[in-house]
Scaffold this motif. Sequence first.
Motif, PDB file in Angstrom:
ATOM      1  N   ARG A   1       0.790  -1.233   0.000  1.00 33.40           N
ATOM      2  CA  ARG A   1       0.000   0.000   0.000  1.00 33.40           C
ATOM      3  C   ARG A   1       0.820   1.279   0.000  1.00 33.40           C
ATOM      4  NH1 ARG A   1      -2.385  -0.547   5.642  1.00 33.40           N
ATOM      5  NH2 ARG A   1      -0.216  -1.186   5.894  1.00 33.40           N
ATOM      6  N   HIS A   2       2.144   1.170  -0.057  1.00 34.52           N
ATOM      7  CA  HIS A   2       2.951   2.361   0.232  1.00 34.52           C
ATOM      8  C   HIS A   2       3.713   2.882  -0.980  1.00 34.52           C
ATOM      9  CE1 HIS A   2       2.081   1.287   4.362  1.00 34.52           C
ATOM     10  NE2 HIS A   2       2.499   0.071   4.095  1.00 34.52           N
TER      11      HIS A   2
ATOM     12  N   LEU B   1       5.705  -9.831   1.543  1.00 36.84           N
ATOM     13  CA  LEU B   1       5.896  -9.490   0.131  1.00 36.84           C
ATOM     14  C   LEU B   1       7.352  -9.124  -0.148  1.00 36.84           C
ATOM     15  CD1 LEU B   1       2.771  -7.290  -0.763  1.00 36.84           C
ATOM     16  CD2 LEU B   1       3.281  -9.600  -1.570  1.00 36.84           C
ATOM     17  N   VAL B   2       7.946  -8.359   0.758  1.00 39.31           N
ATOM     18  CA  VAL B   2       9.346  -7.965   0.561  1.00 39.31           C
ATOM     19  C   VAL B   2      10.243  -9.206   0.615  1.00 39.31           C
ATOM     20  CG1 VAL B   2      11.281  -6.665   1.514  1.00 39.31           C
ATOM     21  CG2 VAL B   2       8.982  -5.659   1.530  1.00 39.31           C
ATOM     22  N   LEU B   3      10.021 -10.040   1.618  1.00 42.28           N
ATOM     23  CA  LEU B   3      10.902 -11.194   1.787  1.00 42.28           C
ATOM     24  C   LEU B   3      10.755 -12.180   0.625  1.00 42.28           C
ATOM     25  CD1 LEU B   3      11.504  -9.858   4.430  1.00 42.28           C
ATOM     26  CD2 LEU B   3      11.106 -12.023   5.618  1.00 42.28           C
ATOM     27  N   ASN B   4       9.535 -12.430   0.231  1.00 41.16           N
ATOM     28  CA  ASN B   4       9.325 -13.303  -0.926  1.00 41.16           C
ATOM     29  C   ASN B   4       9.933 -12.699  -2.185  1.00 41.16           C
ATOM     30  OD1 ASN B   4       8.181 -15.833  -0.584  1.00 41.16           O
ATOM     31  ND2 ASN B   4       6.151 -14.966  -0.170  1.00 41.16           N
ATOM     32  N   GLY B   5       9.735 -11.382  -2.339  1.00 43.61           N
ATOM     33  CA  GLY B   5      10.301 -10.697  -3.493  1.00 43.61           C
ATOM     34  C   GLY B   5      11.817 -10.823  -3.508  1.00 43.61           C
TER      35      GLY B   5
ATOM     36  N   LEU C   1      12.437  -1.676  -4.099  1.00 44.64           N
ATOM     37  CA  LEU C   1      12.329  -0.714  -5.200  1.00 44.64           C
ATOM     38  C   LEU C   1      11.225  -1.132  -6.169  1.00 44.64           C
ATOM     39  CD1 LEU C   1      16.120   0.023  -5.920  1.00 44.64           C
ATOM     40  CD2 LEU C   1      14.447   1.575  -4.876  1.00 44.64           C
ATOM     41  N   GLU C   2      11.131  -2.426  -6.418  1.00 43.78           N
ATOM     42  CA  GLU C   2      10.112  -2.899  -7.353  1.00 43.78           C
ATOM     43  C   GLU C   2       8.699  -2.662  -6.801  1.00 43.78           C
ATOM     44  OE1 GLU C   2      11.153  -6.393 -10.103  1.00 43.78           O
ATOM     45  OE2 GLU C   2       9.507  -7.182  -8.872  1.00 43.78           O
ATOM     46  N   LEU C   3       8.512  -2.976  -5.520  1.00 45.95           N
ATOM     47  CA  LEU C   3       7.190  -2.761  -4.908  1.00 45.95           C
ATOM     48  C   LEU C   3       6.817  -1.285  -4.892  1.00 45.95           C
ATOM     49  CD1 LEU C   3       7.530  -5.233  -1.889  1.00 45.95           C
ATOM     50  CD2 LEU C   3       5.787  -5.383  -3.689  1.00 45.95           C
ATOM     51  N   LEU C   4       7.782  -0.438  -4.534  1.00 46.74           N
ATOM     52  CA  LEU C   4       7.498   1.001  -4.469  1.00 46.74           C
ATOM     53  C   LEU C   4       7.221   1.565  -5.846  1.00 46.74           C
ATOM     54  CD1 LEU C   4      10.182   2.176  -1.876  1.00 46.74           C
ATOM     55  CD2 LEU C   4       7.710   1.974  -1.510  1.00 46.74           C
TER      56      LEU C   4
ATOM     57  N   ALA D   1       3.769   0.771  -6.877  1.00 45.39           N
ATOM     58  CA  ALA D   1       2.801   1.609  -6.154  1.00 45.39           C
ATOM     59  C   ALA D   1       2.831   3.044  -6.691  1.00 45.39           C
ATOM     60  CB  ALA D   1       3.129   1.600  -4.665  1.00 45.39           C
ATOM     61  N   ARG D   2       4.019   3.471  -7.117  1.00 46.48           N
ATOM     62  CA  ARG D   2       4.176   4.848  -7.607  1.00 46.48           C
ATOM     63  C   ARG D   2       3.422   5.051  -8.910  1.00 46.48           C
ATOM     64  NH1 ARG D   2       7.508   7.366 -11.239  1.00 46.48           N
ATOM     65  NH2 ARG D   2       8.488   5.402 -11.837  1.00 46.48           N
ATOM     66  N   ILE D   3       3.484   4.073  -9.804  1.00 43.77           N
ATOM     67  CA  ILE D   3       2.862   4.259 -11.115  1.00 43.77           C
ATOM     68  C   ILE D   3       1.448   3.713 -11.178  1.00 43.77           C
ATOM     69  CG2 ILE D   3       5.061   4.299 -12.338  1.00 43.77           C
ATOM     70  CD1 ILE D   3       4.780   1.431 -13.011  1.00 43.77           C
ATOM     71  N   ALA D   4       1.004   3.099 -10.053  1.00 40.61           N
ATOM     72  CA  ALA D   4      -0.369   2.569 -10.043  1.00 40.61           C
ATOM     73  C   ALA D   4      -1.360   3.717 -10.204  1.00 40.61           C
ATOM     74  CB  ALA D   4      -0.623   1.834  -8.739  1.00 40.61           C
TER      75      ALA D   4
END
Lengths: 333, 467
Positions: A12-13, A29-33, A323-326, A329-332
């Motif tokens: 969500r961030h 999610l971070v750890l799996n990623g 970085l990938e998760l953020l 979220a940034r371009i969502a």
Amino acid sequence: MTVAAATATAWRHRHLLDVDVLSPGEIGLVLNGALGMTEVVAGGSARTATLRGVGVTTLFYEASTRTRVSFEVAARRLGAEVVNVTAGASSVTKGESLLDTVRTLEALGARMLVIRHSGSGAPYLAAGQFGGSVVNAGDGRHAHPTQALLDLYTLWRHLAPDADPAGPFLAGRKVAILGDALHSRVARSNLWTLTSAGAAVWICGPATLIDGFGAWATGGIGGSRPFTVTTDLAAALADADAVMALRLQRERMTAGLLPSLAEYAARYGLTRDRLSTARPGALVLHPGPMNEGVEIAPDVANGPQSVVTEQVANGVAVRMAVLELLNAARIAP
Amino acid sequence: MTEVGHPVELDISRAWLVDPGTGREGPGELVVRGGVLESVGWLEGTAAAGVDATGVIVAPGFIDLHAHLREPGNEAAETIASGLGAAAHGGFTTVCAMPNTEPPIDVSAAVLAAASAAEASGSPVRLRVLGAVTAGRRGESLAPLGDMAEAGVAGYSDDGAPVASAVLFRSALAYAGSLGLPLLDHAEDVSHGGGGEAADGLISTVLGLRGSPPAAEVTAVARDLAILADVVRDVPTARLHLTHLSTGAALDLVRRARAAGLPVTCDVTPHHVALSDEWLAGARRFAWDAIDDGRRRDPWRDGAIVAPPYDTSTRVNPPLRAPEDAAACLAALVDGTADAVATDHAPHAEIDKAVEFGLAANGISGIETAAGLLLAAVDAGRLPLLRAIEALTTGPARVLGRDDVPAPGFVEGRPADLVVIDRAARWAVSPETLASRGRNSPLLGLELPGRVLLSVAGGRLAYRAPD
């Protein structure tokens, strides 16, 4: 390969400023990623280039080689265009405002800003102005989110590799954090993430360097996850599954918090003898850079139980995942 | 329609009058003609039906013992004119200006210049100037206290830079006492609390901010009181006023000293009563809601955190403290240990606040939100309305002593000095609604109870709410 993915969880961030807002699912999610990234890291190849063309700027107001390089490598592996900016500590007080700098970097194409600053809370100031994503790479004494996440990742892979990383995979495990917690963003962030994963955390150091933590421990992290604070090193080490030594800064002596480095090393240094009182095979972690012979003995730092260099390698994978998760979220929309 | 600065004509009927001069409150009516309070009537029986303390109230104009008006030297933050305008919007008709300007108000010429600026502003709000205790506020030698007394100062203070030398503090207390004027001390042991970014405690630990321990205030208050006890033996007119006390332990010391007969008074600020250190973490609830059975609640557990942390508008000295200390400030207000509420109005230009938390200037722009915060405490059932009004009127008047300000109260035949507040009307605190140049308020974006409709100072209009 992913382990028991936390399916229902969404990230969500747009910024990663602290770990206190991360749910167990988001930590998972971070750890799996990161686990998925390790093959990329090991292979040295660029991945799917999910950050292709994205401007990632590292803005460091404090000297740090390993964290900055780790972020840079992580961003490049994802195809990002990386710019490194080192701002001397003097420019902080010279009246060149952080907000000016942030606006300038954004105008120069930065879409993700990785910021390290000596002042607690500074990344929040930047995030309030920046149109993209801000990643806290360490602010004052407050937080070092990616360090805590890479520490957690390292413990996950060693202590519970088959467990769901979104669950309490460190339940029943004891982690001792030794040294200068008072000034440590690493200790603070680890308190949130380790207790979130269910670990029993012990903070141990001289009374002057754990000041204030006792009151926090009573109510617990988030008001609900108690931890233990002690000056008794033997009690902290007994049956520990992992021991994390914190860096001791020389300034602590001039501030009157410690009599001498030698006295600290004698009373709290992590030596082979002391480590032997922990659980056999207990992991040894250190956020680096180490003062060998002060908070940690050289034969422990480089010994068979040390996972310090693994922490460094894991750091790249964890930062890639972040970085990938953020970025998503940034371009969502 | 009457303009600011002109004598008012008023017919107020069926309002709730609060007269701390006599301790009476109740339904009543007021008539002002040509600025003079012509008649005051208390209503009874059917005439009073339907009038209660939750609607429109009328009280004597408020007196602020502690405001920073920034002129000369930092007019981007505030001027005497804008500060007096903000005061009137807050219901204040008398304001004491602290001397920590650039240059400081430490000679009589500077006192007179401030008075002229107030005169030139056209505002009828009374400005009372406080002079510095030490030359240049450097804490090394006494400022010309006698000269400044002749120029009309209301007292002396090195607020912001407490007099560290015990010897000099002792001299100042005796010298000011012989002139019949109070010394207003910012009690802080800077060697202990200096550089603090937050109150030492749970919040500073979690946020990793340098803590200023309550003991830094408590030991300074203990020193001041011990010296006062010595000084009054030789100078019975010596008077000590401790400003912006923020810890329960310091207030306990004052309580004991007064019981022992020492000539000490003190004030608390609205923000130390109504807010607490969890605001630094992003919580936005009143201090009395942050406490349970005398112990603080954890805002991370409660879901009380609704704003980003490290908002520099929450940085202030003394720092916002634990809810337990805020409760002690409120208790001191209720039991009278705190004689007054002083705003410590500290406006800052945006450039001094839009920086890292540790580099941000200390202070809250608070003169316009003071009444609202106290009324919130009244609404919560924590503070009797009459006590709130006393602490804003007769309390500070007593601290100033002499005949510096007209005794607050409704006296027929005297120039009207009053504030009219609609307690039922809530107003949004925003950059647009604040008259101060300093918009550094943690209350921005929130609503407060009690809209000031009218302020009248010395018979002249100081503020009228837009329709």
